[in-house]
Scaffold this active site. Structure first.
Site, mmCIF file in Angstrom:
data_model
loop_
_atom_site.group_PDB
_atom_site.id
_atom_site.type_symbol
_atom_site.label_atom_id
_atom_site.label_comp_id
_atom_site.label_asym_id
_atom_site.label_seq_id
_atom_site.Cartn_x
_atom_site.Cartn_y
_atom_site.Cartn_z
ATOM 1 N N GLU A 240 -5.604 7.100 11.397
ATOM 2 C CA GLU A 240 -5.843 5.721 10.929
ATOM 3 C C GLU A 240 -5.549 4.737 12.050
ATOM 4 O O GLU A 240 -4.440 4.691 12.575
ATOM 5 C CB GLU A 240 -4.937 5.442 9.721
ATOM 6 C CG GLU A 240 -4.926 3.984 9.268
ATOM 7 C CD GLU A 240 -4.133 3.786 7.978
ATOM 8 O OE1 GLU A 240 -4.152 4.704 7.123
ATOM 9 O OE2 GLU A 240 -3.499 2.733 7.823
ATOM 10 N N GLU B 177 -10.530 5.752 1.707
ATOM 11 C CA GLU B 177 -9.241 5.137 1.400
ATOM 12 C C GLU B 177 -8.869 5.363 -0.071
ATOM 13 O O GLU B 177 -7.719 5.232 -0.455
ATOM 14 C CB GLU B 177 -9.319 3.631 1.698
ATOM 15 C CG GLU B 177 -8.087 2.822 1.395
ATOM 16 C CD GLU B 177 -6.871 3.194 2.247
ATOM 17 O OE1 GLU B 177 -7.048 3.847 3.284
ATOM 18 O OE2 GLU B 177 -5.747 2.850 1.859
ATOM 19 N N HIS C 143 -2.928 11.293 5.067
ATOM 20 C CA HIS C 143 -4.306 11.790 4.922
ATOM 21 C C HIS C 143 -4.739 12.611 6.125
ATOM 22 O O HIS C 143 -4.039 12.675 7.136
ATOM 23 C CB HIS C 143 -5.297 10.650 4.666
ATOM 24 C CG HIS C 143 -4.957 9.370 5.366
ATOM 25 N ND1 HIS C 143 -5.068 9.200 6.707
ATOM 26 C CD2 HIS C 143 -4.475 8.183 4.876
ATOM 27 C CE1 HIS C 143 -4.698 7.968 7.029
ATOM 28 N NE2 HIS C 143 -4.319 7.322 5.944
ATOM 29 N N HIS D 264 2.847 7.197 5.945
ATOM 30 C CA HIS D 264 3.026 5.784 6.287
ATOM 31 C C HIS D 264 2.925 4.873 5.075
ATOM 32 O O HIS D 264 2.516 5.305 3.996
ATOM 33 C CB HIS D 264 2.003 5.379 7.352
ATOM 34 C CG HIS D 264 0.583 5.731 7.001
ATOM 35 N ND1 HIS D 264 0.062 6.993 7.231
ATOM 36 C CD2 HIS D 264 -0.417 5.020 6.423
ATOM 37 C CE1 HIS D 264 -1.202 7.022 6.834
ATOM 38 N NE2 HIS D 264 -1.515 5.842 6.323
ATOM 39 N N HIS E 145 1.835 7.161 1.725
ATOM 40 C CA HIS E 145 0.769 8.160 1.611
ATOM 41 C C HIS E 145 0.484 8.789 2.966
ATOM 42 O O HIS E 145 1.011 8.349 3.988
ATOM 43 C CB HIS E 145 -0.500 7.515 1.046
ATOM 44 C CG HIS E 145 -1.162 6.585 2.029
ATOM 45 N ND1 HIS E 145 -0.708 5.306 2.272
ATOM 46 C CD2 HIS E 145 -2.234 6.756 2.853
ATOM 47 C CE1 HIS E 145 -1.468 4.726 3.188
ATOM 48 N NE2 HIS E 145 -2.410 5.588 3.561
ATOM 49 N N ARG F 264 0.905 -1.160 0.000
ATOM 50 C CA ARG F 264 0.000 0.000 0.000
ATOM 51 C C ARG F 264 0.928 1.190 0.000
ATOM 52 O O ARG F 264 1.648 1.434 0.963
ATOM 53 C CB ARG F 264 -0.918 -0.028 1.221
ATOM 54 C CG ARG F 264 -1.758 1.238 1.435
ATOM 55 C CD ARG F 264 -2.739 1.500 0.295
ATOM 56 N NE ARG F 264 -3.608 2.649 0.599
ATOM 57 C CZ ARG F 264 -3.358 3.905 0.225
ATOM 58 N NH1 ARG F 264 -2.265 4.184 -0.496
ATOM 59 N NH2 ARG F 264 -4.205 4.867 0.540
#
Ligand code: MN
Ligand code: MN
Length: 415
Positions: A131, A193, A127, A170, A125, A122
């Site tokens: 999370e 997501e 945000h 992360h 990124h 993944r």
């Protein structure tokens, strides 16, 4: 009108077609006003459904098909599921989500279910939302950088958590032998997501000469960067954790707190014959400032006692087993729904509820709260810590019997 006596007689003779639990509940409580529920249907045709239906789907919801007669009124839909959420599949894994856009009641939490293959990445990124995640399968390597430039890397397994504060960048990567699967909770029902800030997007949309100046290398360095983001992609299996730890540590060293926590193997806060409850919040998982969680395990037939949460709405995720939940709200309103693995429940702050294991295996689910701490108020605890004479007068139950109610917050019954 069907009287209470009719119902008692019908129950005693076993004449009713409804489940035993429904009939028993209807014997007392308030099934007569309004005379709702199958037990009040003297004409059996009141119970049939000749219209179009999907048996496979309908059979998942026995409490909706035939609610206990104590149910009354309606509540906003508090059931959702990952099982019917579209999967965004890429080489390396997939994800699906249930946000407030799909699940209106879910104001505080947005849920994601993700699978990464062994080596599946993944992408790096960040945000706006924090999370929090719970591992349900396999092994995953997580990396995160804090806002003082200290880096953290850890391998997590089934039962483990991670928490990344808003804006902390992360990455996640599935490990051998078969990658991983996990549940993410964002502390904002609207978070998606599929809409995160991705490192590839930023680099592809920055002038190459700026990249060259920023990183102190020739512009040609960036001639092969991806033009579109990767989101999830298949990578190579990483090496040993200690090698990554060594590579990221300098010069500031590790953050003073871990970003991961082993909830599954933590000591239960309560253990009874009926099951056990484990808790992770900012008191034992320091970094988890905006999410608190309980991991509840219940034996077949066991009951998560009647309670409510004064601090936050509850977002629940079904890990295994079959659960039945009745949510209670002023009105009165009481609605009963069923939950299976992969399903999500949501009970508003201060709404009363219980969770019953109605299957024949252990049931396990997560209670997740947008809060720094885990809290609940137990109905039994309240009634045994109010003046006995007053409680006796209120419920028309003698004091000696009330004294037998649990007064030590069992969480899961039986004790
Ligand atoms: Mn993320
Ligand atoms: Mn609860």
């Amino acid at each position: 009108m069907i009287s209470r006596r009719d119902i008692l007689t019908a129950t005693a003779t076993g004449a009713m077609v409804t489940a035993t639990t429904t009939a028993r509940a209807a014997s007392f409580g308030n099934p007569d006003e309004p005379p709702q529920g199958a037990i009040n249907a003297k004409n059996r045709e009141s119970l049939t459904d000749p219209g179009p239906q999907s048996h496979a789907l309908a059979s998942q919801f026995p409490s909706a098909q035939s609610p206990p007669p104590t149910d009354v009124g309606d509540l906003p839909q508090f059931w959702a599921s990952f099982n019917n959420a579209p999967r965004r599949i890429q080489n390396g894994g997939w994800a699906r989500q249930v946000t407030q856009a799909d699940f209106a009641i879910s104001e505080t939490i947005s849920g994601v279910n993700m699978r990464l293959t062994a080596g599946g990445i993944r992408e790096l990124h960040w945000h706006l939302a924090a999370e929090w995640a719970y591992m349900t399968y396999g092994w995953c390597r997580v990396t995160v950088l804090d806002d003082k430039g200290r880096a953290y890397v850890s391998d997590v397994k089934e039962g483990d958590l991670w928490y990344f504060p808003p804006g902390f960048p992360h990455s996640l990567q599935g490990l051998a032998p078969d990658g991983c699967e996990f549940i993410i909770c964002f502390d904002d029902g609207k978070a998606s997501e599929f809409n995160t800030t991705l490192v590839t997007d930023w680099l592809a949309h920055t002038p190459p000469e700026i990249l060259a100046e920023n990183f102190g290398v020739p512009a040609e360095t960036f001639s092969k960067i991806p033009l579109h983001n990767l989101w999830i992609f298949q990578g190579k299996l990483p090496g040993h954790l200690s090698a990554d730890e060594k590579a990221i540590r300098e010069p500031l060293g590790l953050p003073p707190y871990p970003f991961t926590f082993s909830l599954g193997s933590s000591e239960p806060v309560r253990q009874t014959k009926g099951g056990e409850v484990r808790v992770a919040d900012s008191s034992n998982f320091t970094i988890s400032k905006t999410i608190a969680a309980g991991l509840v395990t219940q034996r077949p037939g066991a009951l998560r006692e009647m309670h409510w949460h004064p601090q936050a709405d509850e977002w629940a995720y079904w890990i295994k087993g079959k659960g039945q939940v009745t949510a209670f709200e002023t009105g009165p309103k009481a609605v009963t729904l069923d939950f299976n693995p992969g399903d999500i429940g949501y009970v508003k702050r201060n709404n009363g509820h219980y969770v019953k294991n109605v299957g024949d295996t252990d049931m396990q689910y997560l209670e997740v709260f947008r809060s720094s701490y885990y809290a609940d108020v137990s109905l039994s605890d309240w009634l045994t810590h109010s003046p006995p004479e007053m409680v006796a007068q209120t419920l028309n139950i003698d004091e000696a019997t009330i004294a037998k109610f649990p007064n030590d917050r069992p969480l899961v019954m039986p004790r």
